[in-house]
Design a protein around this motif. Structure first.
Motif, PDB file in Angstrom:
ATOM      1  N   ALA A   2       4.383  44.204   3.464  1.00  0.00           N
ATOM      2  CA  ALA A   2       3.230  45.346   3.438  1.00  0.00           C
ATOM      3  C   ALA A   2       4.163  46.655   4.125  1.00  0.00           C
ATOM      4  N   LYS A   3       5.187  46.827   4.007  1.00  0.00           N
ATOM      5  CA  LYS A   3       6.056  48.010   4.398  1.00  0.00           C
ATOM      6  C   LYS A   3       6.245  49.260   2.861  1.00  0.00           C
ATOM      7  N   CYS A   4       5.878  48.377   2.207  1.00  0.00           N
ATOM      8  CA  CYS A   4       6.399  49.955   0.825  1.00  0.00           C
ATOM      9  C   CYS A   4       4.614  49.796   0.264  1.00  0.00           C
ATOM     10  N   HIS A   5       5.034  51.697   0.046  1.00  0.00           N
ATOM     11  CA  HIS A   5       3.663  52.242  -0.809  1.00  0.00           C
ATOM     12  C   HIS A   5       2.684  51.018  -1.164  1.00  0.00           C
ATOM     13  N   SER A   6       3.215  50.714  -2.575  1.00  0.00           N
ATOM     14  CA  SER A   6       2.480  49.772  -2.939  1.00  0.00           C
ATOM     15  C   SER A   6       2.884  48.727  -3.290  1.00  0.00           C
ATOM     16  N   THR A   7       2.250  47.241  -3.510  1.00  0.00           N
ATOM     17  CA  THR A   7       2.372  46.130  -4.106  1.00  0.00           C
ATOM     18  C   THR A   7       1.969  45.263  -5.380  1.00  0.00           C
ATOM     19  N   LEU A   8       2.724  45.318  -6.445  1.00  0.00           N
ATOM     20  CA  LEU A   8       2.533  44.725  -7.346  1.00  0.00           C
ATOM     21  C   LEU A   8       2.668  42.667  -7.405  1.00  0.00           C
ATOM     22  N   ARG A   9       2.188  41.991  -7.745  1.00  0.00           N
ATOM     23  CA  ARG A   9       1.752  40.449  -7.597  1.00  0.00           C
ATOM     24  C   ARG A   9       1.384  39.851  -8.983  1.00  0.00           C
ATOM     25  N   LEU A  10       2.275  39.558  -8.978  1.00  0.00           N
ATOM     26  CA  LEU A  10       2.707  38.720 -10.433  1.00  0.00           C
ATOM     27  C   LEU A  10       1.820  36.835 -10.225  1.00  0.00           C
ATOM     28  N   GLU A  11       1.679  36.670 -11.386  1.00  0.00           N
ATOM     29  CA  GLU A  11       1.264  35.276 -11.228  1.00  0.00           C
ATOM     30  C   GLU A  11       1.088  35.331 -12.371  1.00  0.00           C
ATOM     31  N   SER A  12       2.208  33.911 -12.587  1.00  0.00           N
ATOM     32  CA  SER A  12       2.070  33.291 -14.041  1.00  0.00           C
ATOM     33  C   SER A  12       2.238  34.811 -15.508  1.00  0.00           C
ATOM     34  N   GLY A  13       3.150  35.048 -14.473  1.00  0.00           N
ATOM     35  CA  GLY A  13       3.683  36.315 -15.757  1.00  0.00           C
ATOM     36  C   GLY A  13       2.381  37.348 -16.104  1.00  0.00           C
ATOM     37  N   ARG A  14       1.726  37.646 -15.289  1.00  0.00           N
ATOM     38  CA  ARG A  14       0.667  38.656 -15.274  1.00  0.00           C
ATOM     39  C   ARG A  14       0.211  39.317 -14.259  1.00  0.00           C
ATOM     40  N   VAL A  15       0.111  40.424 -13.998  1.00  0.00           N
ATOM     41  CA  VAL A  15      -0.526  41.107 -12.533  1.00  0.00           C
ATOM     42  C   VAL A  15      -1.599  40.123 -11.796  1.00  0.00           C
ATOM     43  N   SER A  16      -1.775  39.903 -10.908  1.00  0.00           N
ATOM     44  CA  SER A  16      -3.110  39.699  -9.828  1.00  0.00           C
ATOM     45  C   SER A  16      -3.415  40.939  -9.103  1.00  0.00           C
ATOM     46  N   ILE A  17      -5.092  40.513  -9.520  1.00  0.00           N
ATOM     47  CA  ILE A  17      -5.351  41.189  -8.897  1.00  0.00           C
ATOM     48  C   ILE A  17      -5.726  40.972  -7.330  1.00  0.00           C
TER      49      ILE A  17
END
Length: 224
Positions: free
Chosen positions: A209-224
């Motif tokens: 949460a401290k970062c400018h942005s977050t990339l969330r992965l789920e089973s090798g794909r980006v999770s929205i």
């Protein structure tokens, strides 16, 4: 004026072949990150976080897609060229610290500076050890330092090289909560003051949460 993208990834996939089976670790990953920004890569164990970090850092090659670091296409570079790019522009912090046990804290920080021919390696190393609060521990060997102190040495080593991009893989994973919080504050302070782009893998949502942005992965794909 908008800052240029330091890292840009387009439709990244990674597959590995095991016996007669092909395993897809990552699929269709896109991201862009600007100078001085911070990105957290989050997800469950096995979601592909560390694999993606390795691809973005040029430690491994993608099966498909393109990754650009400072406008250079990693797919058009051989390992020697990627290693040269990393040596000049990239820093790493690992949860295992990866300090050399036979060297003092000062010597651990000096080593990468000396390898690249920095004539002021000792002064630079001393300066960054002072900044991470280890001015009185420079002559100590890793086994004489606590886990938090060892991670501070690793951070000083990474930032002393003045990288354009710093990759951190679970930088607080082996630390207690209080020590980990101090390390987090230090990382983001140096991210701000040095304008170093920070990309980290973490399972800690409060850190993400401290970062400018977050990339969330789920089973090798980006999770929205």
């Amino acid at each position: 004026m908008d800052q240029p993208f330091v890292i840009k990834a387009q439709n990244i996939s990674k597959r590995v072949t095991l016996a007669d089976e092909t395993l897809e670790i990552l699929s269709g990953i896109d991201l862009e990150i600007k100078k001085g920004d911070s990105l957290a890569i989050v997800g469950r164990s096995g979601s592909g976080k560390t694999t993606l970090l390795g691809l973005l850092a040029g430690l491994d090659t993608a099966s498909d897609g393109a990754i650009y670091i400072l406008d250079r296409d990693l797919s058009n570079m051989d390992e020697e060229e990627r290693a040269s790019l990393r040596a000049k522009h990239v820093g790493f912090i690992f949860q295992s610290f990866q300090l050399l046990s036979s060297l003092t804290a000062l010597e651990n920080v000096m080593l990468p500076l000396e390898l690249r021919g920095d004539s002021h390696a000792k002064q630079e190393a001393e300066q960054f050890l002072e900044r991470v609060g280890l001015g009185d521990r420079m002559a100590h060997f890793p086994h004489q330092l606590s886990g938090g102190e060892q991670q501070r040495v690793a951070i000083a080593r990474a930032f002393a090289c003045k990288p354009s991009i710093l990759f951190a893989d679970e930088p607080t994973g082996n630390l207690d909560t209080a020590t980990g919080q101090n390390i987090i504050e230090l990382l983001f302070e140096l991210n701000r003051t040095e304008q170093t782009t920070l990309i980290m893998v973490t399972h800690d949502e409060s850190l993400a949460a401290k970062c400018h942005s977050t990339l969330r992965l789920e089973s090798g794909r980006v999770s929205i």
